[in-house]
Write a protein that holds these residues in place. Sequence first.
Motif, short mmCIF file in Angstrom:
data_model
loop_
_atom_site.label_atom_id
_atom_site.label_comp_id
_atom_site.label_asym_id
_atom_site.label_seq_id
_atom_site.Cartn_x
_atom_site.Cartn_y
_atom_site.Cartn_z
N LEU A 184 4.64 5.61 -4.57
CA LEU A 184 5.10 4.37 -4.56
C LEU A 184 5.28 3.14 -3.64
CD1 LEU A 184 3.71 3.35 -7.65
CD2 LEU A 184 5.72 2.93 -8.14
N GLY A 185 4.02 3.26 -3.59
CA GLY A 185 4.07 1.13 -2.68
C GLY A 185 2.90 0.49 -3.04
N SER A 186 2.51 -0.17 -2.35
CA SER A 186 0.97 -0.86 -2.73
C SER A 186 0.42 -0.73 -1.41
CB SER A 186 0.82 -2.38 -2.22
OG SER A 186 1.68 -2.54 -1.13
N GLY A 187 0.71 0.29 -0.62
CA GLY A 187 -0.24 0.42 0.86
C GLY A 187 -0.47 -0.46 1.80
N LYS A 188 0.37 -1.15 0.98
CA LYS A 188 0.02 -2.74 2.14
C LYS A 188 1.05 -3.18 2.65
CE LYS A 188 -4.60 -3.33 0.52
NZ LYS A 188 -5.98 -3.65 -0.63
N PRO A 189 1.91 -2.91 3.83
CA PRO A 189 2.84 -4.13 4.15
C PRO A 189 2.90 -5.04 4.54
CG PRO A 189 2.13 -1.98 5.02
CD PRO A 189 1.24 -1.79 4.27
N LYS A 190 3.47 -6.03 4.10
CA LYS A 190 3.03 -7.56 4.30
C LYS A 190 5.24 -8.42 4.71
CE LYS A 190 -0.42 -8.41 1.70
NZ LYS A 190 -1.09 -7.28 2.49
N SER A 191 4.40 -8.93 5.98
CA SER A 191 5.78 -9.27 6.61
C SER A 191 6.40 -10.93 6.18
CB SER A 191 5.44 -9.97 7.68
OG SER A 191 5.01 -10.80 7.71
N ILE A 192 7.95 -10.68 6.33
CA ILE A 192 8.63 -11.39 5.52
C ILE A 192 8.00 -12.94 6.14
CG2 ILE A 192 10.68 -12.94 6.23
CD1 ILE A 192 10.62 -9.86 4.25
N ASN A 193 7.86 -13.16 7.54
CA ASN A 193 6.61 -14.52 7.40
C ASN A 193 6.23 -15.02 6.55
OD1 ASN A 193 9.10 -14.84 9.77
ND2 ASN A 193 7.36 -13.77 11.52
N LYS A 223 8.89 7.40 9.62
CA LYS A 223 7.29 7.53 10.34
C LYS A 223 6.80 6.53 9.45
CE LYS A 223 7.47 10.75 13.81
NZ LYS A 223 8.72 12.18 13.18
N THR A 224 5.39 5.84 9.39
CA THR A 224 4.36 5.41 8.77
C THR A 224 3.31 5.83 8.82
OG1 THR A 224 4.95 3.04 9.90
CG2 THR A 224 6.56 3.46 7.64
N PRO A 225 2.47 5.31 7.76
CA PRO A 225 2.76 5.88 6.67
C PRO A 225 3.74 6.94 6.28
CG PRO A 225 0.54 5.29 6.92
CD PRO A 225 0.52 5.53 8.31
N THR A 226 4.39 6.24 5.28
CA THR A 226 5.31 7.72 5.26
C THR A 226 4.23 8.64 3.97
OG1 THR A 226 7.21 6.44 5.85
CG2 THR A 226 7.27 8.22 4.23
N THR A 227 4.42 10.07 4.36
CA THR A 227 3.83 11.05 3.04
C THR A 227 5.57 11.65 2.12
OG1 THR A 227 4.32 12.32 4.56
CG2 THR A 227 2.43 11.17 3.90
N GLU A 228 5.24 12.48 1.05
CA GLU A 228 6.42 12.44 0.41
C GLU A 228 6.95 13.96 0.93
OE1 GLU A 228 3.65 11.86 -0.33
OE2 GLU A 228 3.43 10.44 -2.10
N ARG A 280 12.21 -1.35 10.20
CA ARG A 280 10.86 -2.42 10.87
C ARG A 280 9.73 -2.53 9.49
NH1 ARG A 280 12.54 -6.45 12.90
NH2 ARG A 280 10.06 -6.97 13.54
N VAL A 281 9.27 -1.34 8.85
CA VAL A 281 8.16 -1.51 8.57
C VAL A 281 8.68 -0.81 7.83
CG1 VAL A 281 6.00 -1.10 7.74
CG2 VAL A 281 6.77 -2.04 10.44
N THR A 282 8.39 -0.61 5.93
CA THR A 282 8.24 0.49 5.62
C THR A 282 6.59 0.62 4.68
OG1 THR A 282 8.60 -1.06 3.62
CG2 THR A 282 10.66 0.10 4.48
N HIS A 283 5.65 1.14 4.48
CA HIS A 283 4.81 1.40 4.24
C HIS A 283 4.51 2.87 3.66
CE1 HIS A 283 -0.04 1.38 5.67
NE2 HIS A 283 0.37 2.01 4.76
N ALA A 284 4.38 2.54 2.36
CA ALA A 284 4.18 4.15 1.43
C ALA A 284 2.59 4.19 1.86
CB ALA A 284 4.48 3.35 -0.19
N ASN A 285 1.93 5.89 1.88
CA ASN A 285 1.41 6.34 1.84
C ASN A 285 0.88 7.13 0.11
OD1 ASN A 285 -1.03 8.42 1.60
ND2 ASN A 285 -1.19 9.00 3.68
#
Length: 339
Positions: free
Chosen positions: A246-255, A136-141, A278-283
């Motif tokens: 740890l991520g940017s918290g701002k997912p970007k598409s491959i396109n 589930k995104t944004p993903t928490t610890e 489909r999406v990875t998104h770190a909280n």
Amino acid sequence: MKSSNKKSTVLITGGAGFIGSHTTDLFLSKGFKVKVIDNLSGGNLHNIKHLSNNRNFKFLKADLTKFDKKLSNFLSNVEYVIHFAGIGDIVPSIKYPEKYFENNVQGTVNLLSKLKIDKIKKFVYAASSSCYGIAKTPTTENHIIKPLYPYASSKYLAEEICLHWHKVYNLNFNSIRIFNAYGTRSRTSGAYGAVFGVFLKQIIENKPLTVVGNGKQKRDFLYVTDVANAFYKAAVTNLNGKIWNLGSGKPKSINYLIKLLNKEKDVTYIPERPGEPRVTHANINKIASDLKWSPKVSFETGVNNILENIDYWRNAPLWNKKNISKETELWFKFMKKYS
Ligand code: UDP
């Protein structure tokens, strides 16, 4: 670093690798002595060759699965440990699970067993967001843990083992679950994986970029110097026993990545892979507030830095529709149940 004359010593395992070598540079710039061990399976001496005359830097080619006297001696005086050493990639982990558990899990146990635990001010483990499976995104610890393939499982088990050393033997320990790190010095050899290496070599050879699915899938890409900075902060903090995403918290598409690479007109599509989110998104709220850490390098700047250094990927393997299809056969076979 505290203003005493004596420099602290940090051991960076996998310090000749992609994230490890950037972390090595950062600790040296902060006034630490850095000892690197690397078995050079994924790491490359090229990544640390600029340090060969640095008297605060020491390198030992060593393998955590084969502890010998030389390696044990190398661990003396170590006060901080950043543990990156291990093997990555999904497909080979499905093919050779025993190799993954030996390197990533037993290698970690071996390292912990040889350290003087009460002398360690902080041990920081490089964990993987793959522990969450399709999350589930944004993903928490505190998201449910569901590793879907041996690589993910091995990285998670090693984190559990470090945590065990923290609880039982009072190891000062923090863990960072990395989402998608990218940047200069990312691995150019070995198995199919990590989209940047694949695309950069395709650009060098003027071949179409192999886009999985429709390219609308998103990844939480974080530039490598921001990753290194988080590990530095996780080491010097007084906080203990913590796990951070740890991520940017701002997912970007491959396109969008393809657009920044200026290759929108030169793509070929390959089948979507079962078991891929489909999406990875770190909280990133927890690491941002605990460590006062925030990403400094925008995706646009990061991709530009890479393009300026594209020659680094000249000897990387060239992937195309056909050899990717062959390489990912096992992936489709064993991951089908997750589609
Ligand atoms: N990807 C792609 N073409 C490739 C390899 C990867 O479009 O040849 C996509 C893939 O579907 C995923 C993203 O790039 O959405 C990141 O893939 P990578 O293997 O780097 O990371 P992971 O999927 O493990 O997060």
